[in-house]
Design a protein around this motif. Structure first.
Motif, PDB file in Angstrom:
ATOM      1  N   GLN A 116     -11.855  -5.914   0.610  1.00  0.00           N
ATOM      2  CA  GLN A 116     -11.526  -4.818   1.506  1.00  0.00           C
ATOM      3  C   GLN A 116     -11.491  -3.695   0.869  1.00  0.00           C
ATOM      4  OE1 GLN A 116      -7.546  -6.191   3.123  1.00  0.00           O
ATOM      5  NE2 GLN A 116      -8.128  -8.546   2.788  1.00  0.00           N
ATOM      6  N   HIS A 117     -11.600  -2.545   1.657  1.00  0.00           N
ATOM      7  CA  HIS A 117     -11.651  -1.128   1.080  1.00  0.00           C
ATOM      8  C   HIS A 117     -10.517  -0.652   1.324  1.00  0.00           C
ATOM      9  CE1 HIS A 117     -13.087   2.979   0.933  1.00  0.00           C
ATOM     10  NE2 HIS A 117     -13.438   2.645  -0.233  1.00  0.00           N
ATOM     11  N   ILE A 118      -9.578  -0.723   0.388  1.00  0.00           N
ATOM     12  CA  ILE A 118      -8.383  -0.100   0.342  1.00  0.00           C
ATOM     13  C   ILE A 118      -7.968   1.049  -0.490  1.00  0.00           C
ATOM     14  CG2 ILE A 118      -5.440  -0.668   0.128  1.00  0.00           C
ATOM     15  CD1 ILE A 118      -6.479  -3.556   0.727  1.00  0.00           C
ATOM     16  N   THR A 119      -7.740   2.198   0.022  1.00  0.00           N
ATOM     17  CA  THR A 119      -7.509   3.213  -1.004  1.00  0.00           C
ATOM     18  C   THR A 119      -6.142   3.647  -1.467  1.00  0.00           C
ATOM     19  OG1 THR A 119      -6.835   4.706   0.935  1.00  0.00           O
ATOM     20  CG2 THR A 119      -9.315   4.638   0.701  1.00  0.00           C
ATOM     21  N   GLY A 120      -5.193   2.968  -1.074  1.00  0.00           N
ATOM     22  CA  GLY A 120      -3.984   3.335  -1.507  1.00  0.00           C
ATOM     23  C   GLY A 120      -3.105   4.376  -0.522  1.00  0.00           C
ATOM     24  N   ASP A 121      -3.739   5.005   0.335  1.00  0.00           N
ATOM     25  CA  ASP A 121      -3.150   6.310   1.064  1.00  0.00           C
ATOM     26  C   ASP A 121      -2.642   5.522   2.547  1.00  0.00           C
ATOM     27  OD1 ASP A 121      -6.050   8.017   0.140  1.00  0.00           O
ATOM     28  OD2 ASP A 121      -3.867   8.082  -0.517  1.00  0.00           O
ATOM     29  N   GLU A 122      -2.601   4.154   2.559  1.00  0.00           N
ATOM     30  CA  GLU A 122      -2.459   3.534   4.070  1.00  0.00           C
ATOM     31  C   GLU A 122      -0.945   3.325   3.905  1.00  0.00           C
ATOM     32  OE1 GLU A 122      -4.788   2.229   1.845  1.00  0.00           O
ATOM     33  OE2 GLU A 122      -6.569   2.026   2.655  1.00  0.00           O
ATOM     34  N   GLU A 123      -0.405   3.833   4.974  1.00  0.00           N
ATOM     35  CA  GLU A 123       1.130   3.917   4.983  1.00  0.00           C
ATOM     36  C   GLU A 123       1.787   2.428   5.047  1.00  0.00           C
ATOM     37  OE1 GLU A 123       1.921   7.572   4.073  1.00  0.00           O
ATOM     38  OE2 GLU A 123       3.671   6.004   4.513  1.00  0.00           O
ATOM     39  N   HIS A 124       1.147   1.366   5.803  1.00  0.00           N
ATOM     40  CA  HIS A 124       1.718   0.252   5.864  1.00  0.00           C
ATOM     41  C   HIS A 124       1.570  -0.226   4.492  1.00  0.00           C
ATOM     42  CE1 HIS A 124      -2.422  -0.396   6.551  1.00  0.00           C
ATOM     43  NE2 HIS A 124      -2.312  -1.841   6.413  1.00  0.00           N
ATOM     44  N   LEU A 125       0.651  -0.207   3.573  1.00  0.00           N
ATOM     45  CA  LEU A 125       0.520  -0.918   2.617  1.00  0.00           C
ATOM     46  C   LEU A 125       1.465  -0.069   1.206  1.00  0.00           C
ATOM     47  CD1 LEU A 125      -3.246  -1.650   2.386  1.00  0.00           C
ATOM     48  CD2 LEU A 125      -1.298  -3.190   2.639  1.00  0.00           C
ATOM     49  N   LYS A 126       1.477   1.346   1.493  1.00  0.00           N
ATOM     50  CA  LYS A 126       2.040   1.835   0.529  1.00  0.00           C
ATOM     51  C   LYS A 126       3.830   1.358   0.469  1.00  0.00           C
ATOM     52  CE  LYS A 126       1.172   6.455   1.099  1.00  0.00           C
ATOM     53  NZ  LYS A 126       1.001   7.878   0.442  1.00  0.00           N
ATOM     54  N   ARG A 127       4.184   0.987   1.862  1.00  0.00           N
ATOM     55  CA  ARG A 127       5.457   0.604   1.883  1.00  0.00           C
ATOM     56  C   ARG A 127       6.021  -0.625   0.923  1.00  0.00           C
ATOM     57  NH1 ARG A 127       6.512  -1.977   6.838  1.00  0.00           N
ATOM     58  NH2 ARG A 127       4.634  -0.649   7.757  1.00  0.00           N
ATOM     59  N   TRP A 128       4.817  -1.360   0.677  1.00  0.00           N
ATOM     60  CA  TRP A 128       5.017  -2.509  -0.333  1.00  0.00           C
ATOM     61  C   TRP A 128       5.311  -1.980  -1.621  1.00  0.00           C
ATOM     62  CZ3 TRP A 128       5.703  -7.461   1.252  1.00  0.00           C
ATOM     63  CH2 TRP A 128       5.293  -7.785   2.308  1.00  0.00           C
ATOM     64  N   ILE A 129       4.896  -0.751  -1.812  1.00  0.00           N
ATOM     65  CA  ILE A 129       5.430  -0.242  -3.199  1.00  0.00           C
ATOM     66  C   ILE A 129       6.453   0.426  -3.147  1.00  0.00           C
ATOM     67  CG2 ILE A 129       4.579   1.326  -4.946  1.00  0.00           C
ATOM     68  CD1 ILE A 129       2.295  -0.838  -4.997  1.00  0.00           C
ATOM     69  N   ALA A 130       6.564   1.267  -2.318  1.00  0.00           N
ATOM     70  CA  ALA A 130       7.902   2.351  -2.112  1.00  0.00           C
ATOM     71  C   ALA A 130       9.141   1.433  -2.109  1.00  0.00           C
ATOM     72  CB  ALA A 130       7.563   3.102  -0.591  1.00  0.00           C
ATOM     73  N   ILE A 131       9.120   0.166  -0.994  1.00  0.00           N
ATOM     74  CA  ILE A 131      10.462  -0.456  -1.104  1.00  0.00           C
ATOM     75  C   ILE A 131      10.799  -0.924  -2.123  1.00  0.00           C
ATOM     76  CG2 ILE A 131      11.742  -2.120   0.222  1.00  0.00           C
ATOM     77  CD1 ILE A 131      10.118  -1.539   2.743  1.00  0.00           C
ATOM     78  N   PRO A 132       9.948  -1.543  -2.871  1.00  0.00           N
ATOM     79  CA  PRO A 132      10.385  -2.281  -4.271  1.00  0.00           C
ATOM     80  C   PRO A 132      10.994  -0.957  -5.039  1.00  0.00           C
ATOM     81  CG  PRO A 132       8.284  -3.238  -3.840  1.00  0.00           C
ATOM     82  CD  PRO A 132       8.837  -2.463  -2.452  1.00  0.00           C
ATOM     83  N   HIS A 133      10.320   0.010  -5.131  1.00  0.00           N
ATOM     84  CA  HIS A 133      10.455   1.190  -5.937  1.00  0.00           C
ATOM     85  C   HIS A 133      11.997   1.565  -5.832  1.00  0.00           C
ATOM     86  CE1 HIS A 133       9.039   4.818  -7.835  1.00  0.00           C
ATOM     87  NE2 HIS A 133      10.240   5.481  -6.909  1.00  0.00           N
ATOM     88  N   TYR A 134      12.279   1.848  -4.505  1.00  0.00           N
ATOM     89  CA  TYR A 134      13.857   2.121  -4.122  1.00  0.00           C
ATOM     90  C   TYR A 134      14.746   1.095  -4.557  1.00  0.00           C
ATOM     91  CZ  TYR A 134      11.470   6.131  -1.702  1.00  0.00           C
ATOM     92  OH  TYR A 134      11.014   7.194  -1.586  1.00  0.00           O
ATOM     93  N   LEU A 135      14.274  -0.206  -4.339  1.00  0.00           N
ATOM     94  CA  LEU A 135      15.286  -1.135  -4.791  1.00  0.00           C
ATOM     95  C   LEU A 135      15.583  -1.402  -6.318  1.00  0.00           C
ATOM     96  CD1 LEU A 135      14.155  -4.187  -2.345  1.00  0.00           C
ATOM     97  CD2 LEU A 135      16.205  -2.691  -2.294  1.00  0.00           C
ATOM     98  N   VAL A 136      14.434  -0.818  -7.192  1.00  0.00           N
ATOM     99  CA  VAL A 136      14.560  -0.947  -8.484  1.00  0.00           C
ATOM    100  C   VAL A 136      15.477   0.056  -8.891  1.00  0.00           C
ATOM    101  CG1 VAL A 136      13.335  -0.329 -10.521  1.00  0.00           C
ATOM    102  CG2 VAL A 136      12.264  -2.135  -9.131  1.00  0.00           C
ATOM    103  N   ILE A 137      15.097   1.174  -8.268  1.00  0.00           N
ATOM    104  CA  ILE A 137      16.188   2.502  -8.489  1.00  0.00           C
ATOM    105  C   ILE A 137      17.693   1.947  -8.215  1.00  0.00           C
ATOM    106  CG2 ILE A 137      16.773   4.658  -7.930  1.00  0.00           C
ATOM    107  CD1 ILE A 137      14.066   5.380  -7.392  1.00  0.00           C
TER     108      ILE A 137
END
Lengths: 191, 245, 558
Positions: free
Chosen positions: B54-75
């Protein structure tokens, strides 16, 4: 390999690579000298009694040396102007004058230190003197290195070769000068 | 958890052990989650004939959420740990509960020596007890220690107390402990100090109040306690009377 | 534009020992680093044998006395960080890859490049010579705290101590010089069309590492001069009885020491990124975010140093500040790891040997990362400081950095470097043997550390709480696993050297990668590119829908 690689001739940033590396060298030196100066200042603040030792430094010698270095930096600036005008021989003459300024600086320092040592102030005299000799000594080594490079660049410039290096060694020399501008008040004036 | 590895014998040993477990649970959770996802992805997205990437750039909002949410939980987890850690640290290193006793600890190449008040209860008097390699203390008593080094950097550690403090030449560093379990525990030097670093073993002997009083009596020199006219010995006496019961 | 430079065919000396060609210099660094790695591994063998069989004769060494033990661990740590990790990760890969990946013919200043290696080689020789002098190699730990390191009567290795210090200082100078080329070449010598965000991640990381190194090492160089004077000229910079302060060295050392770990971590993560993209056939997830987190990590790394000094006698209030910053720095790194894992999603993963190493890096490094939290929290550090828990933690970060990612990089770029393919089967056996053995070495050491085993202790016989059989069994397990680990490296060495002559000949782009080094022959000719490339896109265009190939090299116009 005497030929210059293409990598050396490109300039994506618009700044010549020679000048970039000169700034990198200066940046590294700033961190080194900066570190040493901060260490010294913190020690000096914590040891008011060092004032007694500091009183013995020869302010006239220090002041004269400051004048010498500033004058030699002026020669370096004029050398750069000459190089910009593609006048290699004139740039070479001015670079050699700059180097001579460094030599005078070191000779004055040699007399100054001889007198200090005769009075019994040596590197291991502790406290102020340890820092004094370390700081000024490290600086002196950089003056010596600069003198040698000035002469090497002058040799090429006299043949109208590698004129872009005149500016670079000039930058380095200004840095050496600026370090002294910090050292002079800290070692000679703060009494 | 630490208890299983090493007995805790001081009041703050437990708080450090609890902090350890808190961190273990929180980071353990994240480690297991991350490793599971890593291995799951490795297996799920094995190269399969006919299935393109799949061509995924990492700018897709719905996918970035998978990084952002764990990120905040880690904080969030980090904040919980920070608060707990600072609390534990403050109680051990920044506060000094009132002392029942003070002991002076000396580190040198290569032995620990101690100076404790004698029966008069005052440090730096003629009846002080000086020992090498052994420190006798009484259970349920709060001790302040004054830590010094005579040469290089050493570190005074009693693992059973969860106590550790570097000894710096040229200064006296203060700390405290309160033993709450009777027994004999190791003293270690925990900063490399030369060839004899591993030979600088010592022992802390935690005794009941009665046993400690009996010990004190048995090592005190009765004549020294009587002679009030003698000057107190210098704090750093070069002749240490070795007292080994 | 043709880049063919015509000059006479060089002799052996000119070609291999006096070359200014970045690829040869890279090989010089690589082989020196590998040789030093063997020395470092041997030292670990010796001291772990002492720990497993205290006071017994160690085959290939002799009896390990307490003083020799201190020298062994000191030199093991110093060698692995300064003479293996840094030269291989930064200088070898940096020198080889940067000009190729940015599309030019060499570094901007080849002769300075050559000088940097020569100074580095000198530093290695000075260090090795310290084994041979009276008193033996320095025994004051790689951290060299004074007064122990400043006074020969304390450390009993006075010559070794000074040689060690000079070697480290020379190594610093070598890397300052090397960093010049990496940074300036990246800034100025890029192929036309290669914009900032078209630069491969590994190149960014190596340059960033060089910048962090340069910014952090200065105060330590200053401090090292002071220590050298204390050792040799009777000054008292670190002598409290003469107004000096031992704690000053600690601050200077760790102000460098902590950024240093990111100096080696970033290039390792860069290598892993390149491998992940190629072997998952997938665009890196969040290239820009990866860059920003790398920069953030670099900056934050300058404000965490005193977590090495919580119990050192610093003001206890400072400890809280450094606990906070230390836990905060775990966040950008965690982010980077999450981004790497996310790259796998939707990919098409080929588990060739390089990819095994890259994935192994992520799996193992995460353990190192989370165990750091125990140490960054000042409260637990009181107990864990200077125990084997610390050793296990930093080996779970350093081994992925200096060994796992390096094997990944070597197996990945070997075809380009040497024109041959490595043997896949041997590669996979080597991988599993190394990784499994590695875990069996260090998991027991977490346990012994929690049980109270202290560092730099040659024997636990004096400590009743440590002289328990259960702990000795754990120590022995660790040693046996190390023996296994070292044995598996023989496979790699065989594969490496045998394949130089007998491996299948490598084509230009055996891995079907996008980056520029794969557009030239394997190995590249002198001058690299017959025709200097122009760049049209970023390096990670894999799996674009609607294209016949699942990759799109940077230099292909359409």
């Amino acid at each position: 390999m005497n030929t210059r690689p293409i990598a050396n001739t490109r300039s994506v940033t618009g700044i010549p690579s020679a000048r970039l590396i000169t700034w990198w060298v200066i940046a590294s030196e700033i961190v080194i000298f900066g570190g040493l100066l901060v260490i010294y200042v913190m020690h000096r603040l914590g040891h008011p009694e060092w004032q007694a030792s500091a009183a013995h430094t020869n302010t006239w010698a220090g002041g004269f040396n400051t004048f010498v270095l500033l004058t030699s930096s002026l020669c370096a600036v004029l050398a750069h102007k000459a190089a910009d005008a593609q006048d290699g021989p004139r740039a070479a003459k001015l670079l050699r004058l700059t180097s001579l300024g460094g030599a005078v600086f070191l000779i004055v320092k040699a007399f100054e230190w001889s007198r200090d040592i005769q009075e019994g102030f040596v590197l291991s005299s502790g406290g102020f003197w340890s820092f004094y000799y370390t700081l000024a000594g490290l600086h002196g080594l950089h003056v010596l290195a600069g003198m040698v490079i000035l002469l090497l660049v002058a040799a090429d410039a006299a043949k109208n070769q590698e004129l872009q290096r005149v500016e670079c060694i000039g930058l380095y020399w200004h840095f050496v000068d600026i370090v002294w501008i910090f050292l002079f008040p800290l070692l000679y004036i703060a009494k | 958890m630490l208890e299983r590895y090493l007995t805790g014998a001081s009041t703050y040993a437990q708080s450090i052990d609890h902090l350890f477990i808190l961190i273990a649970v929180l980071v353990g959770f994240w480690l297991i989650v991350a490793e599971t996802i890593l291995f799951w992805l490795i297996f799920k997205f094995q190269h399969t004939e006919g299935r393109p990437t799949q061509h995924i750039t990492g700018d897709e909002e719905h996918l970035k959420r998978w990084i952002a949410i764990p990120h905040y939980l880690v904080i969030l987890c980090d904040i919980v740990i920070i608060v707990a850690a600072i609390t534990v640290w403050f109680n051990i290193k920044q506060s000094m509960p009132p002392a029942d006793q003070t002991v002076r600890v000396f580190g040198q190449q290569w032995a620990w020596s101690f100076q404790q008040p004698g029966p008069d209860g005052i440090l730096d008097t003629a009846d002080d007890i000086r020992t090498v390699g052994e420190l006798h203390v009484s259970v349920n008593t709060t001790y302040h220690f004054e830590l010094r080094s005579r040469d290089v950097v050493h570190s005074f550690a009693v693992p059973a107390f969860r106590l550790k403090q570097d000894a710096m030449p040229g200064r006296t560093i203060n700390g405290w402990f309160r033993p709450n379990r009777v027994g004999t525990y190791d003293i270690q030097c925990t900063q490399i100090c030369g060839m004899g670093h591993a030979l600088m073993a010592g022992r802390v002997i935690v005794e009941t109040q009665q046993e400690h009083a009996a010990w004190l009596k048995s090592v005190s020199n009765p004549t020294m306690a009587v002679r009030q006219d003698l000057p107190a010995p210098a704090a750093e006496s070069s002749t240490i009377a070795e007292v080994r019961p | 534009m043709s880049a063919q430079v015509h000059h006479a065919e060089p002799g052996i000396f000119q070609k291999y020992f006096w070359s200014t060609d970045h690829k040869i210099i890279a090989m010089q660094y690589l082989f020196t680093g590998m040789a030093m790695g063997l020395v470092g591994g041997y030292l670990a063998y010796v001291f772990r044998m002492q720990l497993a069989f205290p006071d017994r004769y160690v085959p290939g060494f002799g009896i390990v006395t307490p003083g020799k033990y201190n020298s062994l661990v000191t030199m093991h740590g110093s060698i692995m960080i300064f003479w293996v990790a840094m030269p291989v990760l930064i200088a070898a890969f940096g020198n080889f890859l940067i000009p190729l990946m940015i599309g030019c013919d060499d570094m901007a200043f080849p002769r300075i490049n050559r000088l940097s290696y020569q100074i580095f080689l000198l530093s290695a020789l000075v260090l090795i010579s310290s084994f041979l002098v009276k008193g033996g190699a320095f025994g004051g730990a790689w951290t060299a705290y004074p007064p122990l390191s400043a006074v020969g009567a304390y450390n009993l290795t006075p010559l070794g101590a000074t040689l060690w210090l000079v070697a480290v200082a020379l190594e610093f100078v070598a890397f300052l010089l090397g960093g010049i080329n990496f940074t300036v070449t990246l800034m100025n010598s890029r192929a036309p069309g290669m914009k900032m965000f078209d630069i491969p991640i590994v190149v960014w990381m190596i340059v960033l590492a060089s910048v962090i190194f340069m910014a952090s090492v200065g105060p330590l160089i200053a401090g090292a001069v002071l220590l050298l004077f204390d050792q040799t000229l009777s000054t008292g910079f670190y002598d409290p009885s003469r107004g000096g302060d031992p704690l000053l060295w600690q601050h200077l050392f760790w102000f460098f020491g902590h950024p240093e770990v990111y100096v080696v971590l970033l290039p390792a993560m860069g290598i892993v990124a390149e491998i992940l993209a190629v072997f998952a056939r997938k665009k890196l997830f969040g290239y820009k975010t990866i860059l920003y987190t790398a920069w953030a990590t670099g900056i934050l790394s300058f404000v965490v140093w005193a977590h090495h000094q919580f119990v050192a006698g610093i003001d206890p209030r400072m400890a809280n500040i450094f606990s906070v910053t230390t836990l905060l720095i775990s966040i950008p790194i965690a982010e980077m790891v999450f981004l790497y894992i996310a790259t796998l999603y939707g990919g098409s993963i080929h588990l060739d040997t390089p990819m095994l190493w890259a994935l192994g890096f992520i799996a193992e490094f995460m353990i190192g990362g989370v165990t750091g939290i125990f140490l960054g929290s000042a409260g637990t550090d009181i107990y864990l400081h200077d125990t084997y828990f610390v050793i296990a933690h930093f080996h779970y970060t350093f081994v992925p950095i200096a060994i796992i990612s390096v094997f990944g990089g070597l197996t990945f770029w070997y075809p380009k470097m040497f024109g041959r393919m490595l043997n896949e089967t041997l590669g996979k056996i080597h991988f599993w043997g190394t990784v499994i053995a590695f875990n069996v070495i260090f998991i027991p050491l977490f346990m012994t550390g929690v049980a109270g085993d202290q560092r730099r202790v040659y024997s636990y016989a004096q400590f009743a709480e440590q002289a328990r059989p259960a702990l000795q069994h754990l120590r022995m397990t660790s040693t046996f696993a190390l023996l296994a680990l070292l044995s598996f490296q023989l496979l790699f060495l065989f594969n490496f050297f045998w394949s130089l002559r007998n491996g299948k000949r490598a084509e230009a782009n055996p891995w079907r990668s996008n980056t520029l080094e794969w557009t030239v022959a394997s190995p590249p000719p002198h001058g690299n590119f017959a025709e200097l490339p122009t760049v049209y896109r970023g390096p990670y265009e894999y799996g674009l829908p609607g294209r016949t190939d699942d990759y799109w090299p940077q230099n292909v116009p359409e």
